[in-house]
Design a protein around this motif. Structure first.
Motif, short mmCIF file in Angstrom:
data_model
loop_
_atom_site.label_atom_id
_atom_site.label_comp_id
_atom_site.label_asym_id
_atom_site.label_seq_id
_atom_site.Cartn_x
_atom_site.Cartn_y
_atom_site.Cartn_z
N GLY A 244 8.72 -13.47 -11.24
CA GLY A 244 7.50 -13.06 -10.53
C GLY A 244 7.42 -12.45 -9.30
O GLY A 244 6.33 -11.72 -9.81
N VAL A 245 8.22 -12.06 -8.57
CA VAL A 245 7.61 -11.15 -7.54
C VAL A 245 7.78 -9.92 -8.63
O VAL A 245 7.06 -8.93 -8.31
N ILE A 246 9.26 -9.52 -9.67
CA ILE A 246 9.54 -8.79 -10.10
C ILE A 246 8.32 -8.02 -10.68
O ILE A 246 7.23 -7.00 -10.80
N GLY A 247 7.70 -8.91 -11.72
CA GLY A 247 7.06 -8.78 -12.41
C GLY A 247 5.52 -8.06 -11.76
O GLY A 247 4.33 -7.25 -11.87
N MET A 248 4.66 -9.04 -10.69
CA MET A 248 3.74 -8.80 -9.73
C MET A 248 3.63 -7.66 -9.26
O MET A 248 2.54 -7.03 -9.60
N THR A 249 4.97 -7.05 -8.67
CA THR A 249 4.88 -6.30 -7.85
C THR A 249 4.40 -4.86 -9.17
O THR A 249 4.15 -4.05 -8.71
N GLU A 250 4.83 -4.54 -10.52
CA GLU A 250 4.87 -3.94 -11.25
C GLU A 250 3.44 -4.23 -11.73
O GLU A 250 2.77 -2.81 -11.98
N LEU A 251 3.07 -5.37 -11.48
CA LEU A 251 1.86 -5.30 -12.48
C LEU A 251 0.76 -4.48 -10.84
O LEU A 251 -0.65 -3.11 -11.26
N ALA A 253 1.64 -2.73 -8.49
CA ALA A 253 1.76 -0.79 -8.65
C ALA A 253 1.35 -0.21 -9.76
O ALA A 253 0.70 1.12 -9.65
N ALA A 254 0.25 -0.58 -10.12
CA ALA A 254 -0.59 -0.17 -12.03
C ALA A 254 -1.72 -0.22 -11.52
O ALA A 254 -2.38 0.13 -11.79
N THR A 255 -2.33 -0.96 -10.46
CA THR A 255 -3.79 -1.24 -10.03
C THR A 255 -3.26 0.09 -9.13
O THR A 255 -2.54 1.01 -8.34
N GLY A 263 4.36 2.39 -0.87
CA GLY A 263 5.73 2.38 -0.58
C GLY A 263 5.76 1.34 0.33
O GLY A 263 7.58 1.07 -0.40
N TYR A 264 5.29 0.02 0.74
CA TYR A 264 4.94 -1.31 0.34
C TYR A 264 5.35 -2.17 -0.51
O TYR A 264 7.02 -2.51 -0.76
N VAL A 265 4.81 -1.22 -1.40
CA VAL A 265 5.07 -2.46 -3.45
C VAL A 265 6.57 -1.85 -3.70
O VAL A 265 7.25 -2.69 -4.24
N ARG A 266 6.72 -0.50 -3.48
CA ARG A 266 8.10 -0.37 -3.74
C ARG A 266 9.53 -0.81 -3.32
O ARG A 266 10.52 -1.17 -3.66
#
Ligand code: ADP
Length: 732
Positions: A244-251, A253-255, A263-266
């Motif tokens: 969930g964390v990885i999926g959500m961060t990928e989503l 990052a696309a916003t 940087g935080y998201v990365r």
């Protein structure tokens, strides 16, 4: 008493009894042999007595005649005297027994009385002979007649004694034989008894031991199963939220984010990815430890595999200003049947370590052909770095589980200490071995071999398939255009270069002449997206596939409008480009399938799938990620929290596709599928795709329960898309 002692005691008793019996048998054998030899002596002695008696009678007659005629018989008398002496001694030996004559064994009462019965005739003859010896001249014929009568009687009696001896000898031999066999049988019986008395409890003991071993084994298996299950459950529990964390961060990052937020998201993404790696390590290790890891042979390209490793690690090596290079042996075939994922895992681990422990210099990944025999090759991979190196004394320990070199640098980087142990096991599974050479302070080289099956010349097949196609290439960079044209031409594709997107818009109505378009994303006059929009206004993605080249990461290239058929990161590798074109040309078939299921909406750009999809997941985040992925892929969906809700919903609605987590708390995916089959019937089952963290482990059970396919976590959108396409196309 311990069983061993009991058995030993029984054996001892039986062997002692057997020894006594055997001793007795030996004594009996000795006695019988003596008796037999005594009978033989006595029989020959009696026969000899008879012969001497006859000889004496004959000699006596001649001497008597000679003396009557007045001749001197002194010499003959001396000779005869010796004979008579022998005769007398032998007679005594028969009567009283004698060691010398071998007659020491006592006679039976009957034989003794027969001998005594023969004695008077013997004495009578002896006396007459003595008389003759004293005065041969006075010895008359009447006395001689009396002598011969005596001898006749004696010989007759001696004959009877010989016969008796013969009978007795035979009788004794028979009795002894009988006793001897009785003893042998007793000994054998004892031996059998001993064996039985020992073997029987021994058998029981062994059976009991087997039972105990079986119970222990079952307990061990249970414990092992519990351990693996625990690890797998744990990893599920950790992976699910992590997914969930990885999926959500990928989503996320696309916003649209500012640099700081990005940087935080990365950081969140890479930390979650690291954590996922550790969880994967532990799970892999437990699988390898319990022998449950299975290799999946697939056709793959070695050069692509190495490229992917380099691609994945490049950002890390670049951040440390290290050169990361690969060098593949030109003689090495490139298409193989192997578990690519596992080979990549080993390479990634080694390259990751090499970068981790290198501050300056370079990391080189090499692959060489070592041996080739029919369809199999032995390949040696090596990963060489110019890092801190390792003390050669550590070489033996490095590949052990949970081992980390005790240095401040190792501690600084953390890690599970399982990486190399897993590599070792995986390499062994792939038919090879792994080793390390190093000079402390100068760097290390980790090498491993694998045995792989070659898989023919797939590359050529791909190129054949593309031959004669027409492509339009749009890029403002002339050098790039040149390279692309050259490359496509080499594959037999007619490539038309355009260095301005504006020019393309001018010939929009003629674009149908092209099979596909490759275009750069970042162009100064008009960006790729605007051009794509214009193209898509006239052509669907199946009519004119678009391949986009970009220097922005693929995951940042969200294509909400579904304009593009594929994205490629610059610089584009030849093999990747080739694969993408092949894939995209196939994708036009995918889109055909998509169109078929669409609700007659001819505008593919706005095409929304009418598939009825139900998502079942008991974890909110995972459900949201799956749902969002479906949304991005253009699908509508319903979602439920667990198996029971899924069954409820399925009673009311018909679904085309169900995507459900295999491990749900209340009712797991397998049970839910079985129940669903009962509710809707075998023939009306929707397509069911199970989401699992371990496909190879769950697949069989899931498919048996009625699922159609599996996707392994973390779920990738493109995989989900492929699966949906595959199953729907087959369904149609
Ligand atoms: P970890 O996941 O902790 O890195 P590994 O099994 O991959 O565990 O590595 C074990 C240890 O081996 C590391 O902690 C490190 O000390 C040492 N090591 C591995 N690769 C290298 C390398 N290329 N250079 C120096 N040390 C290394």
């Amino acid at each position: 008493m311990p069983v061993q002692n009991k058995l030993r005691r029984r054996l001892n008793i039986n062997f002692m009894a057997m020894a006594v019996v055997m001793l007795f048998a030996c004594g009996l054998l000795y006695y019988s042999l003596r008796l037999q030899s005594s009978y033989t002596s006595k029989i020959s002695l009696t026969s000899r007595q008879k012969a001497i008696a006859i000889e004496i009678t004959r000699d006596f007659y001649f001497l008597l005649e000679k003396s009557k005629s007045g001749k001197d018989i002194a010499a003959e008398l001396r000779e005869m005297n010796v004979l008579i002496e022998q005769w007398t001694n032998a007679q005594k030996a028969l009567l009283n027994g004698s060691e010398y004559y071998g007659t020491s064994v006592e006679n039976t009462v009957l034989v003794q009385s027969m001998l005594q019965d023969a004695s008077p005739s013997f004495v009578q003859c002896s006396d007459l002979l003595k008389e003759f010896f004293q005065s041969p001249q006075t010895f008359d014929d009447a006395k001689y007649t009396s002598f011969t009568t005596g001898i006749e009687t004696y010989v007759g009696k001696i004959n009877n004694i010989t016969g008796k001896y013969l009978i007795e000898s035979e009788e004794t031999a028979g009795t002894i034989k009988y006793i001897f066999w009785a003893l042998v049988s007793t000994a054998l019986l004892l031996l059998f008894l001993a064996t039985w008395r020992v073997l029987n409890p021994l058998k029981k003991y062994i059976e009991q031991a087997y039972e105990e071993v079986g119970e222990l084994e079952a307990k061990l298996l249970k414990a092992d199963g519990a351990k693996t299950e625990f690890l797998s459950n744990m990893s599920h529990e950790i992976r699910t939220p992590l997914n969930g964390v990885i999926g959500m961060t990928e989503l996320l990052a696309a916003t649209s984010l500012d640099e700081e937020q990005r940087g935080y998201v990365r950081n969140v993404h890479s930390s979650a990815q690291n954590l996922l790696d550790v969880v994967n390590d532990v799970l892999d290790y437990s699988k390898l430890d319990s022998g449950k890891l299975e290799l999946h042979k697939e056709r793959f390209n070695l050069s692509d595999c190495v490229d992917q490793v380099i691609d994945l690690m490049k950002p890390v090596s670049s951040a440390k200003k290290l050169e990361l290079m690969s060098d593949l042996d030109a003689t090495l075939p490139m298409e193989f049947l192997m578990d690519e994922r596992r080979l990549r895992q080993v390479l990634l681990n080694l390259v990751n370590n090499a970068i981790k422990f290198t501050e300056n210099g370079e990391v080189l990944v090499k692959a060489e052909l070592i041996n080739r025999e029919s369809d199999f090759v032995q390949i040696k991979f090596s990963v060489r770095d110019t890092g801190i190196g390792i003390d050669p004394a550590e070489a033996g320990n490095l590949f052990q589980s949970f081992y980390q070199v005790d240095s401040s640098i190792s501690k600084k980087y953390g890690g599970s200490g399982l990486g190399l142990a897993i590599c070792k096991n995986l390499v062994q599974e792939m038919g090879g071995r792994i080793w390390m050479e190093s000079k402390p302070g100068q760097g290390s080289t980790f090498s491993f071999t694998v045995v792989a099956e070659t898989a023919g010349i797939v590359q050529e097949e791909k190129i054949d398939a593309l031959n004669g196609m027409r492509a339009l290439i749009v890029d403002d960079n002339k050098t790039n255009l040149k390279i692309l044209v050259k490359q496509l031409s080499a594959w037999g594709i007619q490539a038309t270069p355009f260095n301005s997107p504006e020019l393309v818009t001018e010939i929009l109505s003629n674009l149908h002449k092209f099979d596909f378009i490759i275009m750069d994303m970042q162009m100064p006059e008009m960006d790729g997206k605007s051009l794509a929009q214009k193209i898509r206004a006239q052509y669907t993605d199946k009519q004119l596939p678009l391949i986009v080249l970009s220097s922005v990461g693929e995951h940042l290239m969200l294509d909400k409008e579904n304009f593009y058929n594929a994205y490629l990161n610059k610089p584009v590798k030849q093999s990747r480009l080739l694969d993408t074109i092949v894939e995209v040309m196939n994708l036009s078939t995918v889109n055909k399938a998509k169109e078929k299921i669409s609700s007659g909406n001819k505008e593919v750009m706005n095409q929304k799938s009418t598939l009825k999809i139900l998502v079942a997941h008991d974890n909110d985040l995972s459900r949201a990620v799956t749902a969002k992925t479906l949304q991005l892929l253009g699908h509508r969906y319903d979602s439920v929290n667990n198996g029971k809700e899924l069954l409820e919903k399925s009673r009311r609605d018909d679904y085309d596709l169900i995507i459900m987590d295999v491990k749900m708390n209340d009712m797991d995916g397998i049970e839910t599928t079985k129940q669903l089959k009962k509710i809707v019937g075998k023939n009306s089952m929707p397509v069911i795709i199970g989401i699992t963290e371990n496909e190879s482990r769950d697949k069989q059970e899931c498919i048996q329960a009625g699922m159609d396919d599996m996707i392994e976590k973390p779920m990738k959108p493109e995989i989900l898309q492929q699966k949906i396409h595959y199953w729907l196309e087959t369904e149609e």
